[in-house]
Design an enzyme around this catalytic site. Structure first.
Site, PDB file in Angstrom:
ATOM      1  N   HIS A  22      -3.789  14.091   0.751  1.00  0.00           N
ATOM      2  CA  HIS A  22      -4.049  13.195   1.876  1.00  0.00           C
ATOM      3  C   HIS A  22      -2.882  13.204   2.856  1.00  0.00           C
ATOM      4  CE1 HIS A  22      -5.297   9.719   4.189  1.00  0.00           C
ATOM      5  NE2 HIS A  22      -4.137   9.132   3.932  1.00  0.00           N
TER       6      HIS A  22
ATOM      7  N   GLN B 139      -3.628   2.726  14.884  1.00  0.00           N
ATOM      8  CA  GLN B 139      -2.557   3.215  14.020  1.00  0.00           C
ATOM      9  C   GLN B 139      -1.735   4.306  14.703  1.00  0.00           C
ATOM     10  OE1 GLN B 139      -4.047   5.089  10.484  1.00  0.00           O
ATOM     11  NE2 GLN B 139      -2.030   5.565   9.667  1.00  0.00           N
TER      12      GLN B 139
ATOM     13  N   GLU C  10     -10.399   4.066   3.584  1.00  0.00           N
ATOM     14  CA  GLU C  10      -9.433   4.705   2.700  1.00  0.00           C
ATOM     15  C   GLU C  10      -9.839   4.364   1.276  1.00  0.00           C
ATOM     16  OE1 GLU C  10      -5.418   5.304   5.340  1.00  0.00           O
ATOM     17  OE2 GLU C  10      -5.392   3.757   3.787  1.00  0.00           O
TER      18      GLU C  10
ATOM     19  N   GLU D  44      -9.912  12.764   7.412  1.00  0.00           N
ATOM     20  CA  GLU D  44      -9.782  14.084   6.798  1.00  0.00           C
ATOM     21  C   GLU D  44     -11.114  14.826   6.774  1.00  0.00           C
ATOM     22  OE1 GLU D  44      -7.065  13.841   3.093  1.00  0.00           O
ATOM     23  OE2 GLU D  44      -7.881  11.827   3.418  1.00  0.00           O
TER      24      GLU D  44
ATOM     25  N   ASP E 112      -8.998   0.279   1.911  1.00  0.00           N
ATOM     26  CA  ASP E 112      -8.064  -0.223   2.918  1.00  0.00           C
ATOM     27  C   ASP E 112      -8.542   0.285   4.287  1.00  0.00           C
ATOM     28  OD1 ASP E 112      -5.834  -1.694   3.670  1.00  0.00           O
ATOM     29  OD2 ASP E 112      -4.554   0.064   3.722  1.00  0.00           O
TER      30      ASP E 112
ATOM     31  N   GLU F  78      -9.254   3.986  -2.362  1.00  0.00           N
ATOM     32  CA  GLU F  78      -8.020   3.788  -3.110  1.00  0.00           C
ATOM     33  C   GLU F  78      -8.291   3.106  -4.450  1.00  0.00           C
ATOM     34  OE1 GLU F  78      -4.679   2.256  -0.987  1.00  0.00           O
ATOM     35  OE2 GLU F  78      -5.462   2.824   0.986  1.00  0.00           O
TER      36      GLU F  78
ATOM     37  N   LYS G 242      -3.973  -1.492  10.136  1.00  0.00           N
ATOM     38  CA  LYS G 242      -4.290  -1.619   8.718  1.00  0.00           C
ATOM     39  C   LYS G 242      -4.503  -3.064   8.271  1.00  0.00           C
ATOM     40  CE  LYS G 242      -3.295   2.727   7.348  1.00  0.00           C
ATOM     41  NZ  LYS G 242      -4.102   3.591   6.497  1.00  0.00           N
TER      42      LYS G 242
ATOM     43  N   ASP H 257       0.849  -1.181   0.000  1.00  0.00           N
ATOM     44  CA  ASP H 257       0.000   0.000   0.000  1.00  0.00           C
ATOM     45  C   ASP H 257       0.889   1.236   0.000  1.00  0.00           C
ATOM     46  OD1 ASP H 257      -2.435   1.343   0.010  1.00  0.00           O
ATOM     47  OD2 ASP H 257      -2.426   1.572   2.176  1.00  0.00           O
TER      48      ASP H 257
ATOM     49  N   THR I 235      -8.676  -5.608   3.921  1.00  0.00           N
ATOM     50  CA  THR I 235      -8.643  -4.744   2.748  1.00  0.00           C
ATOM     51  C   THR I 235      -9.645  -5.297   1.755  1.00  0.00           C
ATOM     52  OG1 THR I 235      -6.297  -4.227   3.078  1.00  0.00           O
ATOM     53  CG2 THR I 235      -7.205  -3.843   0.877  1.00  0.00           C
TER      54      THR I 235
ATOM     55  N   ARG J 221      -7.803   4.084  13.166  1.00  0.00           N
ATOM     56  CA  ARG J 221      -6.930   5.238  13.372  1.00  0.00           C
ATOM     57  C   ARG J 221      -6.354   5.310  14.780  1.00  0.00           C
ATOM     58  NH1 ARG J 221      -5.610   6.443   8.267  1.00  0.00           N
ATOM     59  NH2 ARG J 221      -7.439   6.971   7.006  1.00  0.00           N
TER      60      ARG J 221
END
Length: 411
Positions: free
Chosen positions: A137, A244, A203, A367, A237, A205, A257, A130, A261, A241
């Site tokens: 971002h 993380q 996420e 975000e 993904d 992607e 993470k 990844d 996925t 948070r």
């Protein structure tokens, strides 16, 4: 099955003859969704055409194709490993069968309505990488996680940053997302706690699937992208948070993470996106030669104009533009092999979260909420969809990827 009228698509169908994405399907209720094959599922390679799936192996055998054996395999890996000349030949055959008048009845006998099939993970994932390719971002996250430091790390504009993920937790769209557990340390607490993530995120992607392998010790350069990459898919993904934030220094993402996925069940061939090619954003620093993709050196545009839509419980939350990504997939491929690391058929590498410069173009809840939440609750369902420009004003659809959050399971 169906009748020949299923072959008559309107010109604005996102899954028309200019697309023809590959997937894996079987009769409904045939076994676990997250396995490319099952004992009772009789999985087969399918090609999406409108709201139907063409049994590619069956029609290839019926029409005497030299590629019938590859298309009758229970997953895409053998076809992916066959290389670009075979990919192009098979794609031309499929297009001819679906649009030509002379084999219409034969082809129609091998069409299945999407509503009557179970879509499976279309390929066996070898390795998963990844990346972190969106400047918007990375800057947004840097300001949230490191408010007293520069948003971007000193290396960010000199190389595509990435990390190795868990191939075994890549699953097909529709697989439930079990809320992960782990260590998390709230800022006001002296020691970490253990429990379900309270800051579960998405996420948005784009993933790239490797077909042709490479030899250990031999880098794949920028111009090798089309020779090695079989196709493109949407990817979510999922990210915890709070886990993380506590674990990522100094070695980067791990449990926050690796729990899941999700990928689309449809892999769009790279050649289907030729009309979506676009130049990436201007570079702020000169790039080292192995990453220099300037048009002056004869490289084709490395970006893709893919328009993503994120919905949460049926409500649109963001529209991230993939054309804004600072690092391209070709640069990512070149970078992850420049040290001699080999490619394997079924390798999957992802773009990292796609975010644009505007408030409605952010590809994560982190975000969108400025790090404050709310994040995903149990029962929430997230879906990513996307389209890209096709030839002569048409649009190419990328298969959707969805997941619904389920409560954590106790240890």
């Amino acid at each position: 099955m169906t009748d020949a009228s299923a072959l008559d698509l309107p010109g604005d169908d996102l899954f028309g003859p200019d697309n023809l994405p590959y997937g894996l399907f079987s009769p409904a209720n045939a076994g676990p969704r997250d396995t490319p094959a099952g004992a009772d599922g009789r999985p087969r390679i399918g090609v999406r055409y409108g709201s139907h799936v063409l049994d590619a192996g069956a029609v290839a055998a019926a029409l005497g194709s030299p590629h019938a054996e590859l298309l009758q395999q229970p997953l895409l890996n053998p076809l992916m490993a066959a290389g670009r000349p075979v990919w192009q030949a098979v794609r031309a055959e499929l297009r001819g069968w679906l649009t030509g008048p002379d084999r219409r009845d034969t082809v129609a006998r091998h069409l299945y309505p999407l509503s009557g099939v179970e879509l499976r993970l279309p390929f066996e994932v070898a390795d998963y990488v990844d990346f972190y390719a969106s400047e918007h971002h990375a800057s947004n996250v840097g300001r949230i996680f490191r408010p007293d430091s520069e948003p971007l790390t000193p290396n960010w504009k000199h190389l595509p940053i990435g990390y190795h993920g868990r191939a075994g937790t890549v699953v097909v769209s529709g697989t439930p997302v079990v809320r992960p557990q782990g260590q998390r340390k709230p800022p006001a607490e002296a020691v970490p706690q253990f429990g379900p993530s309270a800051r579960l995120d998405i996420e948005a992607e784009v993933g790239f699937v490797v077909g042709t392998p490479s030899r250990l010790g031999e880098p794949a350069g920028l111009d090798a992208f089309r020779d090695h990459v079989f196709g493109v898919c949407l990817l979510n993904d999922w990210s915890a948070r709070d886990i993380q934030a506590w674990e990522y220094v100094p070695l980067g993402p791990f449990l926050g993470k690796s729990f899941q996925t999700s990928v689309s069940p449809w892999i769009t061939p790279v050649d289907a996106l030729d009309a979506a090619r676009t130049e990436p954003p201007a570079r702020d620093f000169p790039l080292l030669p192995y990453l220099d993709d300037s048009a002056a050196d004869g490289h084709e545009p490395g970006g893709f104009d893919i328009r993503i839509t994120v919905t949460l419980n049926g409500r649109k939350t963001a529209e991230p533009p993939f054309s804004s990504m600072y690092w391209t997939a070709a640069q990512q491929l070149a970078h992850m092999t420049v040290n001699g690391a080999s490619l394997r058929t079924g390798d999957l590498f992802a773009s990292g979260t796609v975010s644009g410069p505007d408030p409605d173009q952010l590809g994560s809840l982190l975000e969108l909420t400025g790090g404050k939440g709310p994040f995903l609750a149990d029962g929430d369902e997230v879906t990513l969809t996307a389209w890209a420009p096709g030839p002569s004003g048409t649009r190419i659809g990328l298969g959707a990827v969805s997941g619904r959050v389920e409560p954590a399971r106790t240890v």
